[in-house]
Design an enzyme around this catalytic site. Structure first.
Site, mmCIF file in Angstrom:
data_model
loop_
_atom_site.group_PDB
_atom_site.id
_atom_site.type_symbol
_atom_site.label_atom_id
_atom_site.label_comp_id
_atom_site.label_asym_id
_atom_site.label_seq_id
_atom_site.Cartn_x
_atom_site.Cartn_y
_atom_site.Cartn_z
ATOM 1 N N SER A 40 8.914 49.296 34.437
ATOM 2 C CA SER A 40 7.494 49.116 34.218
ATOM 3 C C SER A 40 6.824 50.222 33.409
ATOM 4 O O SER A 40 5.712 50.032 32.935
ATOM 5 C CB SER A 40 6.789 48.991 35.566
ATOM 6 O OG SER A 40 6.894 50.204 36.293
ATOM 7 N N SER B 80 12.168 51.784 37.032
ATOM 8 C CA SER B 80 11.042 51.723 36.086
ATOM 9 C C SER B 80 10.855 52.935 35.185
ATOM 10 O O SER B 80 10.021 52.910 34.285
ATOM 11 C CB SER B 80 9.728 51.470 36.838
ATOM 12 O OG SER B 80 9.627 50.121 37.196
ATOM 13 N N LYS C 230 1.463 57.639 32.813
ATOM 14 C CA LYS C 230 1.448 56.218 33.157
ATOM 15 C C LYS C 230 0.155 55.941 33.920
ATOM 16 O O LYS C 230 -0.280 56.765 34.736
ATOM 17 C CB LYS C 230 2.675 55.920 34.034
ATOM 18 C CG LYS C 230 2.873 54.462 34.415
ATOM 19 C CD LYS C 230 4.153 54.319 35.228
ATOM 20 C CE LYS C 230 4.476 52.870 35.573
ATOM 21 N NZ LYS C 230 5.766 52.752 36.313
#
Lengths: 487, 97
Positions: free
Chosen positions: A155, A179, A80
């Site tokens: 997210s 997330s 990420k």
């Protein structure tokens, strides 16, 4: 080549060990897959193909010399874009960090590099991890490989989309209020949030520091335990990282759940979830029983205040953390301002997106003179009550299960104009972050309503990851979920 | 609890966000909605409950105070929007007398 794309990381490691495949062949297969699918899903913000090839060649050389750094040496990985990577652009999904090239590696990255895992690239996310759909990325939304008109969740939406589409075998995500778990659920993957403090936050761009945790996003429970093994444990660069020795999370993972006591949350039964989600979760409860677990109802009366408390605490911490983006030391600076206050204010107005501004405003308000006790102070007390709910439940049960998300993947644009509706996506995941417990989302089938994946959340007390993995593994093996998105 | 425009302006100033009029208007509505949802916990009687600021009960994690290698000035300045003579350069802060 299909085998290389859909193999689990553990299977790839096994094939490398047996010299059935080279790290370069694996990297090339995944790069080709990303070329094919990423234009459709936009999972990657930055692909590091050349580096992956270089890392893979070095891995093959090490293995040939009998000097592999770990069992996973040569199995590629993607991160990420919240993890800083030395020499590789890191934006955290924000225009304010456009073009930022970090001078150091996050601890998670350094440890995986040390274990010999080639880096495939950096994955899309909601700006500064604020969001539940990845639509808040300043660089465009990611799409769900199961339905290109739907969100992947967020997210960590780029991380799940890449793994679900076969463009990475596994990935790191972060979880502040859900997330990792919510997007894993929406994309039919395993996503795990470790106990707060188990994995170092050094080099993980801060959102809400008392809640943020890094965790693995994988296709199998075994892979999640293996990836956690590579990065968990004390780090002197993060004073909140626990120093206790960490166990081998793979050891005993196949021990089964006969006799285990599993709690079902009274307040989360019935209303609040889509019928298709409820159907799959109810079925999962019966499966756990069949496997020998004893189900028990546990009441968590304070959970209903979780979202309210979270959406005061997280914005308060974010308003403080994001004060560092001032246009002075790194990142964007607005042009033409002739005094420092207008330079900073214009830089932040230009650099931050809508959701980030909203949360900074909310957090600044909740912390401001005259409102602190009514908002932030109350929220911190609710946090205590939620933690007590968990403690009371753990007197009677070993684990607690809930749906991971009340709905399957929703359509792009469906919730962007209603922040509160978006926040309610996190109703089942947020209490876990507030209490600092561990939790995992495992696929429990496709919803009969829309054919999209549903996830089951298994929550464990702090540092009891091994019990959590054991239950998740037993469930996964018995269910045998092997559906893949058609891309 | 509704947030008036003056409060939005005040908070935007504290947060160093130069918002447009349209943004301020939208913010006023959205923050009011979100705070209304938080109203429920405002009305809870939480008197004796201690606050939790952190899931871990850690305090004062220390290490020996010793010099160690760190970023060079060049590396530290490499991402600066503006730098000069080994320092970050910013607009004037102190006005002429």
């Amino acid at each position: 080549m299909d085998d290389l794309i859909w193999a689990s990381a553990t299977e790839l490691a096994e094939a490398l060990k047996e010299h059935e495949v080279s790290a370069v062949e694996i990297a090339e297969a995944l790069i080709a897959r990303a070329d094919e699918v990423d234009p459709k899903i936009h999972a990657y913000l930055e692909r590091t193909d050349d580096r992956a090839r270089r890392d893979a060649r070095a891995s093959d050389a090490r293995r040939a010399a009998g000097e592999a750094h770990s069992a996973f040496d040569g199995v590629p990985l993607a991160y990420k874009d919240i993890f800083v990577t030395r020499g590789v652009t890191t934006t955290c999904g924000s225009k304010i960090l456009e073009g930022f090239v970090p001078p150091y590696d996050a601890t998670v990255v350094a440890r995986c590099e040390g274990a010999g895992l080639p880096m495939l690239g950096k994955l899309n996310m909601d700006e500064f991890a604020m969001g539940s759909s990845t639509e808040n990325s300043a660089f465009g939304a990611t799409r769900n490989p199961w339905d290109l008109d739907a969100v992947p969740g967020g997210s960590s939406g780029g991380s799940v989309a890449a793994v679900a589409a076969g463009a990475a075998p596994w990935a790191w995500g972060t979880d502040t209020g859900g997330s990792i778990r919510q997007p894993a659920s929406l994309c039919g993957l395993v996503g795990m949030k470790p106990t707060y403090g188990l994995v170092s936050r050094y080099g993980m761009i801060a959102f809400a520091s008392s809640l943020d945790q890094a965790g693995p996003i994988t296709r199998t429970v075994e892979d999640a335990a293996a990836l956690l093994n590579l990065a968990a444990g004390g780090d002197e660069m993060d004073s909140t990282c626990l120093k206790e020795p960490v166990p081998n999370y793979l050891e005993g993972i196949d021990g089964g759940i006969d006799g285990m006591r599993i709690g079902v949350v009274t307040e989360f039964q019935g209303e609040g979830s889509q019928p298709g989600v409820r159907a799959r979760v109810d079925e999962s409860l019966r499966r756990l029983e069949k496997l020998g677990a004893q189900l028990e109802e546990v009441s968590m009366p304070s959970f209903e205040h979780g979202i309210s408390a979270y959406y005061l605490i997280a914005p308060a911490e974010c308003s403080s953390n994001l004060a560092r983006y001032d246009g002075v030391r790194y990142g964007r600076r607005a042009a033409g301002a002739d005094d420092i206050v207008s330079m900073t204010s214009r830089t932040r107005a230009e650099g931050f997106g809508r959701e980030v501004k909203r949360r900074i405003m909310l957090g600044t308000y909740a912390l401001s003179a005259g409102y602190y006790d009514a908002y932030y102070g109350k929220a911190q007390k609710v946090r205590t009550l939620i933690t007590r709910d968990f403690e009371r439940a753990y007197e009677r049960v070993d684990l607690i299960v809930t749906p991971t998300s009340p709905t399957t993947a929703f359509k792009l644009g469906e919730r962007t104009d209603d922040p509160l509706a978006m926040y309610l996506s996190d109703v089942f995941t947020v209490p876990v972050n507030l209490a600092g417990n561990a939790a995992i989302s495992v696929p429990c089938g496709l919803s009969p309503d829309d054919g999209l994946p549903v996830g089951l959340q298994i929550i464990a007390r702090s540092l009891d990851e091994k019990t959590m993995f054991r239950a998740a593994y037993a469930f996964e093996q018995d269910l045998g979920f092997d559906e893949r998105p058609q891309l | 609890m509704s947030l008036d425009r003056a409060a939005v302006d005040h908070v935007a100033r504290l947060a160093r966000l130069d918002l447009t009029d349209a943004e301020r208007e939208r913010m006023q509505k959205e923050l009011t909605d979100i705070l209304a949802h938080a109203e429920k916990i405002q009305n809870l009687d939480l008197g004796p409950v201690p606050p939790t600021s952190h899931a871990l009960a850690l305090s004062n994690v220390l290490r020996p105070d010793e010099a160690r290698p760190s970023l060079s000035p060049e590396e530290a300045l490499a991402n600066a929007p503006d730098a000069q003579d080994g320092r970050f350069r910013v607009p004037r802060i102190i006005e002429d007398a």
